[in-house]
Design an enzyme around this catalytic site. Structure first.
Site, PDB file in Angstrom:
ATOM      1  N   HIS A 181       7.207   9.511  25.891  1.00  0.00           N
ATOM      2  CA  HIS A 181       8.496  10.112  26.258  1.00  0.00           C
ATOM      3  C   HIS A 181       8.422  10.887  27.571  1.00  0.00           C
ATOM      4  O   HIS A 181       9.458  11.231  28.142  1.00  0.00           O
ATOM      5  CB  HIS A 181       9.008  11.007  25.127  1.00  0.00           C
ATOM      6  CG  HIS A 181       8.274  12.301  24.955  1.00  0.00           C
ATOM      7  ND1 HIS A 181       7.282  12.491  24.016  1.00  0.00           N
ATOM      8  CD2 HIS A 181       8.391  13.493  25.601  1.00  0.00           C
ATOM      9  CE1 HIS A 181       6.836  13.726  24.089  1.00  0.00           C
ATOM     10  NE2 HIS A 181       7.483  14.363  25.046  1.00  0.00           N
ATOM     11  N   ASP A 216       4.305   6.897  20.581  1.00  0.00           N
ATOM     12  CA  ASP A 216       4.552   7.871  21.650  1.00  0.00           C
ATOM     13  C   ASP A 216       3.308   8.091  22.515  1.00  0.00           C
ATOM     14  O   ASP A 216       3.066   9.195  23.009  1.00  0.00           O
ATOM     15  CB  ASP A 216       5.039   9.203  21.085  1.00  0.00           C
ATOM     16  CG  ASP A 216       5.747  10.045  22.156  1.00  0.00           C
ATOM     17  OD1 ASP A 216       6.273   9.452  23.119  1.00  0.00           O
ATOM     18  OD2 ASP A 216       5.758  11.282  22.017  1.00  0.00           O
ATOM     19  N   SER A 296       3.723  18.442  26.452  1.00  0.00           N
ATOM     20  CA  SER A 296       3.628  17.073  25.937  1.00  0.00           C
ATOM     21  C   SER A 296       2.636  16.254  26.749  1.00  0.00           C
ATOM     22  O   SER A 296       2.709  16.196  27.981  1.00  0.00           O
ATOM     23  CB  SER A 296       4.994  16.389  25.980  1.00  0.00           C
ATOM     24  OG  SER A 296       5.883  17.013  25.088  1.00  0.00           O
TER      25      SER A 296
END
Length: 435
Positions: A181, A216, A296
Site C-alpha cells: 500500500h 501487502d 508502514s
C-alpha cells in the site's frame, strides 16, 4: 613537736602555748595561732567530741527571699515575680538585641548580589570524562546496528506525495522490502517517482520488482552498492512479552526509533484502504511500540537486532498511535519476498468461498455466503450457509481466521474442513486452489 604542741599534762586539754608563751600576731609559717580564740576552736582540739546532726531543713519557696529559691528536693528555681524592674528591663533588652543581630545576619546572607556582566567571553561549560555505557541488546545498541538498514520510501505523483518505510533485505543486489500500500499508487502511473532515502541522507531512485496485494508485501530495487543488509529472524522464536523496537519514518520523520513489547501473536487483521489495491488478511504480530502513518514497511526488531516483522497497520481512534500496532510476521515476509524477487509475483492457496463472521453465542465461525463454481470448496461439497469452524484442526472463529488458516497452506494441498450444517458437525476434504 611534742614539746611545742603536746598537752602539758594529763589534767590539761588543748594545744600548748608556743615557745615564749605568746601567740603569733598573724598567720605565719612559725605562728601556730591564727586568732586569739584559737585555743577554744574545736577543729584545733584533737580531743573535741564529734557527732551527727539531723538532715538539712529547707524553708518553703514562698517563705524564702527571691528571686532564686530552693524547693524541697534541693533544686534551684527562678521566681519571676521577685525579679526587679531593672533586671526585667535588662532581659527584655537582651532579647531585642539578639533578635536584631539575627535579623541583620539573615539580611546580609540573603540579600541579592550585585549584577554581574551579562556576557562572559570565552566561557566553557563543564564536561564529563567518563563515557556512557550502552549494554548490548539495549534500545540504543539495536538502533545503532539496525537503523542503517531501514530506508524512507518517498512516492511522488505529480504534485502529491507520500512517505513510507522499507528494509534492505539484500544489500548486494539492492532489494528493499516495503508494504504494497506504500507504493501501489505509483505502479504503472506515468510520471510517478519512487525514491529510497538512506539513513546517511543519500537517496536513490527505486523500481518496483513485484508487489502482492494479498499479503501487502512489495519489493523495490535500487542501484546503490554497499548497502547494509538487515538480519532476518524467525517467527517461531517470538513470544508475547518480548521487547521490540520499531524503526521507520513516521509522519516523514526518518530514522525514528520507538520501543515496546510483543502484545499478541497470530492476530487476524484485515488490510485494505483507499488509494491502494491491498486486500489482505494477515496473521499479525501485535505490538505496543508506537507506530504511526509512515512506519508502514519499516522494521520491527527483537532484542538481538533481528527483524521479526514488517510494520503494516495501526488500530487508532483518531489517526495516531494508541499502542496497537501490527506487523507482518517475518516468515511470511521472507516467503513472499523470495517469490517476488524470483518471479515478480506471489501465489497463495484459496478454498474458493466467500464468508462472513458469525456466532451463535457459544461458538464462532465463518458463514459461507457463496461458493465459487469449480473451486476446491465446490468439489468438496461445501454449500452456502455452512459454517466453517476448523481447517486441519486449526480453529476458525471468523472469516479473517479462515483466510489465515487457508493461506498457511500451499496450493494443491488437501485439507480437512470441519463445518456445521443443519445443526450437525461434519468434516470434508478439499484440495486448495491457487489464488
Amino acid at each position: 613537736m611534742l614539746r611545742a604542741f603536746a598537752p602539758p599534762g594529763p589534767d590539761r586539754r588543748g594545744l600548748q602555748e608556743p615557745p615564749g608563751g605568746r601567740p603569733g600576731r598573724r598567720r605565719t609559717a612559725t605562728g601556730p595561732w591564727w586568732k586569739p580564740d584559737a585555743r577554744s576552736d574545736p577543729w584545733r582540739d584533737p580531743h573535741a567530741p564529734a557527732g551527727l546532726t539531723g538532715p538539712a531543713v529547707f524553708e518553703e519557696p514562698e517563705d524564702q527571699p527571691g528571686p532564686v529559691v530552693v524547693d524541697a528536693r534541693g533544686r534551684r528555681k527562678l521566681r519571676l515575680r521577685d525579679l526587679s524592674i531593672r533586671l526585667s528591663v535588662l532581659v527584655l533588652l537582651a532579647v531585642v538585641l539578639v533578635g536584631a543581630i539575627g535579623g541583620a545576619a539573615g539580611y546580609l546572607l540573603t540579600r541579592t548580589a550585585s549584577e554581574t556582566p551579562l556576557l562572559a567571553p570565552g566561557a566553557q561549560l563543564n564536561e564529563t570524562s567518563e563515557g556512557v555505557s550502552r549494554e548490548p541488546g539495549s534500545v540504543s545498541d539495536i538502533a545503532e546496528r539496525v537503523t542503517p538498514t531501514v530506508v524512507s520510501v518517498e512516492v511522488r505523483l505529480g504534485e502529491a506525495g507520500a512517505t513510507g518505510s522499507g528494509v534492505v533485505v539484500d544489500g548486494e543486489n539492492g532489494y528493499i522490502v516495503t508494504n504494497n500500500h506504500v507504493i501501489s499508487g505509483a505502479d504503472g502511473v506515468e510520471g510517478a517517482e519512487i525514491r529510497a532515502v538512506f539513513s546517511d541522507g543519500s537517496g536513490s531512485a527505486a523500481r518496483i520488482v513485484g508487489r502482492d496485494p494479498a499479503s501487502d508485501i512489495a519489493v523495490l530495487k535500487v542501484e546503490k552498492p554497499g548497502l547494509l543488509t538487515a538480519a532476518l529472524g524467525e517467527s517461531g522464536d517470538v513470544v508475547v512479552g518480548d521487547p521490540v523496537v520499531a524503526i521507520g519514518s513516521p509522519l516523514g520523520l526518518a530514522s525514528t526509533v520507538t520501543s515496546g513489547i510483543v502484545s499478541a501473536l497470530d492476530r487476524p487483521v484485515r488490510l485494505s484502504g483507499e488509494g491502494s489495491d491491498t486486500n489482505a488478511v494477515i496473521s499479525a504480530v501485535q505490538t505496543d511500540a508506537p507506530i504511526n502513518p509512515g512506519n508502514s514497511g519499516g522494521a520491527l526488531v527483537n532484542g538481538s537486532g533481528e527483524v521479526i516483522g514488517i510494520n503494516t497497520a495501526i488500530a487508532s481512534l483518531g489517526g495516531g498511535s494508541v499502542g496497537l500496532g501490527f506487523a507482518i510476521p517475518i516468515d511470511t515476509v521472507r516467503d513472499i519476498a523470495e517469490q517476488l524477487i524470483s518471479t515478480g509475483r506471489a501465489v497463495h492457496a484459496a478454498l474458493g468461498v466467500n464468508a462472513r463472521s458469525v456466532t451463535d453465542g457459544t461458538r464462532d465461525g465463518a458463514l459461507v455466503v457463496n461458493v465459487e463454481p469449480g473451486s476446491g470448496a465446490a468439489e468438496a461439497g461445501i454449500r452456502e450457509q455452512d459454517v466453517i469452524i476448523a481447517v486441519d484442526d486449526d480453529a476458525v472463529g471468523s472469516s479473517e481466521e479462515l483466510v489465515v488458516a487457508v493461506d498457511a497452506h500451499e496450493p494443491g494441498e488437501t485439507v480437512r474442513i470441519e463445518l456445521i450444517r443443519g445443526g450437525a458437525s461434519t468434516t470434508v476434504e478439499a484440495t486448495l486452489d491457487e489464488a
